[in-house]
Design a protein around this motif. Structure first.
Motif, PDB file in Angstrom:
ATOM      1  N   SER A 142       9.082  -4.483   5.187  1.00  0.00           N
ATOM      2  CA  SER A 142       8.906  -3.404   4.200  1.00  0.00           C
ATOM      3  C   SER A 142       9.905  -3.526   3.058  1.00  0.00           C
ATOM      4  O   SER A 142       9.578  -3.305   1.890  1.00  0.00           O
ATOM      5  CB  SER A 142       9.062  -2.040   4.878  1.00  0.00           C
ATOM      6  N   GLN A 191       3.712   2.110   4.110  1.00  0.00           N
ATOM      7  CA  GLN A 191       3.528   2.150   5.560  1.00  0.00           C
ATOM      8  C   GLN A 191       3.194   3.561   6.040  1.00  0.00           C
ATOM      9  O   GLN A 191       2.363   3.764   6.901  1.00  0.00           O
ATOM     10  CB  GLN A 191       4.824   1.661   6.229  1.00  0.00           C
ATOM     11  N   ASP A 197       1.278  -2.431   3.489  1.00  0.00           N
ATOM     12  CA  ASP A 197       2.314  -2.386   4.520  1.00  0.00           C
ATOM     13  C   ASP A 197       1.679  -1.845   5.799  1.00  0.00           C
ATOM     14  O   ASP A 197       1.458  -0.648   5.927  1.00  0.00           O
ATOM     15  CB  ASP A 197       3.487  -1.505   4.059  1.00  0.00           C
ATOM     16  N   GLU A 198       1.373  -2.757   6.702  1.00  0.00           N
ATOM     17  CA  GLU A 198       0.736  -2.423   7.978  1.00  0.00           C
ATOM     18  C   GLU A 198      -0.490  -1.519   7.798  1.00  0.00           C
ATOM     19  O   GLU A 198      -0.508  -0.382   8.263  1.00  0.00           O
ATOM     20  CB  GLU A 198       1.757  -1.768   8.926  1.00  0.00           C
TER      21      GLU A 198
END
Ligand SMILES: Nc1ncnc2c1ncn2[C@@H]1O[C@H](COP(=O)(O)OP(=O)(O)O)[C@@H](O)[C@H]1O
Ligand SMILES: [Mg+2]
Lengths: 250, 267, 330
Positions: B59, B99, B176-177
């Motif tokens: 991140s 995220q 992000d994910e």
């Protein structure tokens, strides 16, 4: 020493924020909805507490001065005393303190939470400067709403004094005499000075609260810390500024 | 080398796709070193998947690409321009799917999506409405348009965040994910979106993910970060029999209950 | 969130603020909004004293209007009065400037005039009268002290003169006896007043905004003190004479102490007679005060206020300090 650098940092970032927002002043017409929204929050919803507090401050001021002025037979000047002190000093300061407590804290809480939950970061990556959509409408709204709150607060404070003078037996001054005394020694300049002070205080409070909110770092715990800090710094700034502004506007 | 062309689906204006170069990037948080001399580049129109255990600095790396963090050493270049420079974000549209979503909590889902096109004056309200509704449809959110973020589940928030990024019509898309909280069907949809954006619009994409299937399915190249260091860089095929034991462990963890770490769990 | 309603509220709120500001401005700047009713009269004086715009106009104690404007017109000062509609003022009603309180709110007082006389119309001019001014009384008091001093010096020399005029002492005797109560009170009051002023001189001095006023006050106080001392010894000496006359020593015998000053007696006698006659006729301020009971009584009430002012806060500015000192004398 550390305190001093903190203070200077905070001061610097507030000034920077002011200039950043000023740069976007041209976008204000497009942000009409946000501006109205903030006007509503800063002005309209703050009115009840301003009204209540100013009424009672006016009453207490009349009561206290009635009590002490009776000793030398100057009761007929209560109107002038309440009128002048409210217009020049108490009105603007009370309204500014209420705005700091009610609006400023909310602004800091909202911006701090936006910062902590990365909403501000999201705005930055979207190339939407936070100064433009978060700070500018608030500054514009407080500029428009402060004088309105201050004049209403003034009149309600005067009215509170009049009510006390009429109904408290030891004072017993008719509203007509009260208001004629109030008018006698007051010029509109006194009221105008007060409105100007309120304007300056309100603007500074909102700027401080925005700046502290946007500079919050860390987690949710820091939101609370930021709100406390914003209110404390605002109150100190109001009183310190009060001295200098009063001197400048004398 | 000729750059693939990024075509804006709304304005039909064509601009070259964006390349990212990360050059000796090092980041310290106080004494803690989150990134250690990371270097790689992402070619224009490429899908790059960044993997690694949690806490390895993925991140943080993405934040450097959008200029939210400043490097301690090294630099990040986007089309040759420094990522932290102010005008970079003005010239190049970069969308980051955070995220945690980073939705605007005070705005409805619809307004979350419409904020960017409104602020950047993509067109009148009906044009914006079409775009927003299409993005919501792609992520099966059309029934949640008037809800507020606080009324959504974690997975729905993630989808709103992705939809919001799509509406931006970015040249560079960072996830992000994206699939961490999604069910397998939704994960598949995300894979499809990523692939479509690449094929149709040549959007350069960097995906941070734990999802091995997703990574191996769509990636042109894969990088693996461990403890802030880039320990692998290459095509996904090279990951089938990784030589590095750390990577092998990452993909095929062996849980050994005799490990002293678990001793306290036994009663 | 109802944006239209919110916009309307904010708009109304803002307009309310504008309206209130405008009303305040109108009320405070020239008061047109509230004072356009009624009609105006003009009252000319030599000196408007403390009178200013906004002060009240009262007829027989009832408020009937206010001072709209003060201006200079040639060699006199004019107050333009705005009289409430419906109030009829007789053409022979007389206007005076009255000091209402110790702290100096002045108003214009009108008497009722005589019944049946014509009524004044818009723009007419009022009859005016000058009222005894507390400052003028003070000034006279100062010069009275000087006169007394002169007379006093002569008397000491004259006691042994030829003393052909015992009537003088009888006159003096009568004067002193008749007014001894008043003079006694005056002396006591004076003593305590000067004492108080002396003690609180620092406080009073600090309270004066204007150093000029401060100097004036100091000068006034010492003037009063001087007058008091003089008056006291004058009365004491006179008392001795009177006692001697009364105790049968005889006028001639009483006056034989000193033969050298005989020539002065005539002059002194004339002076004294002048003064006592003036006083008896009610001429001059002291005479007025001694002969006119109402004036004396009103002075007494003012004195009480002055006492309270000094006892109380002591925060009433230069006018009060001087006024208090002056009032206490009577
Ligand atoms: N703002 C910060 N301040 C201090 N440490 C941070 C900060 N952000 C991230 N870190 C640390 O950097 C390391 C990498 O974090 P991160 O990139 O979020 O991990 P992940 O690879 O799971 O996304 C972590 O050890 C984290 O504690
Ligand atoms: Mg992470």
């Amino acid at each position: 020493m550390k305190q001093l650098t903190h203070f200077l940092e905070g001061f610097g970032s507030a000034v920077q924020l002011l200039f950043q927002s000023a740069r976007f002043a041209g976008t204000l017409p497009r942000q009409r909805a946000r501006f109205i929204d903030q006007c509503y929050l800063i002005g309209y919803t703050t009115l009840p507490i301003v009204a209540i507090l100013c009424f009672f401050m006016g009453s207490v001021l009349a009561l206290q001065s009635g009590y002490s002025m009776e000793n030398f037979g100057a009761k007929q000047f209560i109107g002038s005393l309440v009128g002048l002190s409210f217009a020049r000093e108490l009105g603007p300061v009370i309204v500014a303190i209420l705005v700091a407590g009610r609006v400023g804290s909310a602004i800091t809480a909202e911006l701090a939470s936006m910062k902590v939950y990365q909403e501000v970061d999201a705005l930055v990556t979207m190339n939407i400067p936070p100064a433009r959509i978060l700070v500018l409408p608030r500054l514009a709204a407080v500029l428009v709403m402060m004088p309105v709150l201050a004049i209403i607060g003034n009149l309600i404070g005067w009215f509170g004094g009049a009510v006390i003078c009429k109904y408290v037996e030891s004072i017993a001054i008719e509203p007509e005499a009260y208001f004629s005394a109030l008018r006698r020694y007051m010029k509109f300049k006194d009221v105008g000075t007060g409105l100007m002070k309120a304007e300056i205080f309100g603007f500074v409070v909102v700027l401080i609260c925005c700046s502290i909110g946007l500079n919050t770092r860390g987690g949710p715990r820091e939101i609370g810390a930021s709100v406390t800090k914003a209110v404390v710094v605002s109150l100190i700034s109001i009183l310190v500024l009060d001295y200098f502004v009063t001197k400048a506007l004398m | 080398m000729t750059h693939p062309i990024h075509r804006n689906p709304i304005t039909a204006v064509e601009s070259p796709a964006v390349g990212v170069t990360i050059d000796g990037l090092t980041k310290n948080f106080g004494t803690f070193r989150a990134l250690k001399n990371v270097s790689f580049s992402v070619e224009p129109g490429e899908i790059f998947v960044l993997m690694g255990p949690s806490g390895s600095g993925k991140s943080v790396l993405l934040k450097h690409i959008v200029g939210l963090e400043a490097a301690t050493a090294g630099r990040v270049l986007i089309n040759g321009q420094d990522a932290t420079a102010e005008h970079t974000l003005e010239r190049i549209r970069i969308a980051l799917v955070f995220q945690a979503g980073a939705l605007f909590n005070s705005l409805s889902v619809y307004d979350n999506l419409a904020l960017y096109p409104r602020e950047h004056r993509f067109g009148d309200e009906s044009t914006i409405r079409d775009k927003v509704m299409r993005a919501l449809q792609i992520l099966s959110l059309e029934n949640s348009a008037q809800k507020f973020p606080s009324e959504l589940s974690g997975g729905m928030r993630k989808r709103v965040a992705i939809a919001r990024a799509l509406v931006m019509e970015p040249q560079l898309m960072l996830y992000d994910e994206p699939t961490s909280e999604l069910d397998p069907v939704m994960s598949a949809t995300i894979s499809e979106i990523i692939a479509t954006l690449k094929d149709e619009y040549h959007v350069t994409t960097i995906v941070v993910s734990h999802d091995r299937e997703l990574a191996l399915g769509i990636a042109d190249r894969v990088g693996i970060l461990m403890g802030g260091e880039l320990v692998f860089l290459g095509p996904p095929a090279n990951l089938r029999q990784p030589a590095d034991p750390r990577i092998a462990d990452f993909f095929h963890p062996r849980i050994d209950l005799k490990n002293p770490r678990f001793k306290n769990l036994e009663t | 969130m109802n944006t239209a309603q919110q916009t309307a509220r904010v708009g109304l709120f803002f307009l309310l603020g504008l309206a209130l500001t405008w009303v305040t401005w109108e009320t405070l700047s020239d008061g047109k909004l509230f004072k356009q009713t009624g009609y105006s009269l003009i009252a000319g004086f030599d000196n408007l004293k403390e009178l200013k715009q906004g002060d009240e106009v009262r007829m027989a104690g009832v408020k009937i209007g206010s001072v709209e404007r003060t201006r200079l017109a040639g060699r006199r000062a004019e107050a333009v009065l705005r009289i409430d509609p419906g109030v009829k003022i007789a053409s022979d009603a007389t206007a005076t400037i009255v000091m209402a309180g110790l702290i100096g709110t002045n108003y214009i007082g009108l008497d009722l005039g005589s019944p049946g006389s014509p009524v004044l119309s818009d723009g007419a001019e009022l009859r005016t009268k000058i009222t005894p001014d507390i400052n003028a009384i003070m000034t006279e008091l100062g010069s009275l002290g000087q006169k007394l001093e002169g007379a006093l010096g002569s008397i000491t020399n004259t006691v042994s003169g030829d003393g052909k005029n015992p009537g003088l002492f009888q006159k003096l005797d009568r004067l002193v006896t008749d007014n001894s109560a008043k003079i006694d009170t005056t002396m006591t009051n004076l003593a305590s007043a000067t004492d108080k002023i002396n003690k609180s001189e620092g406080t009073l001095g600090k309270l004066l905004n204007d150093s000029k006023l401060h100097d004036e006050l100091v000068a006034t106080v010492s003037e009063i003190r001087g007058a008091a001392t003089d008056a006291k010894s004058f009365v004491a000496d006179a008392q001795i004479l009177v006692n001697q006359v009364k105790s049968g020593k005889g006028t001639l015998g009483a006056l034989i102490f000193d033969e050298t000053a005989g020539n002065d007696l005539k002059v002194v006698t004339r002076n004294l007679r002048d003064i006592s006659e003036k006083i008896a006729k009610g001429e001059g301020t002291l005479g007025k005060l001694l002969t006119d009971d109402s004036l004396y009584l009103s002075a007494q009430s003012t004195l009480k206020k002055a006492d309270r002012a000094i006892d109380g806060l002591g925060d009433s500015g230069p006018i009060t300090a001087v006024g208090a000192a002056a009032n206490v004398l009577f």
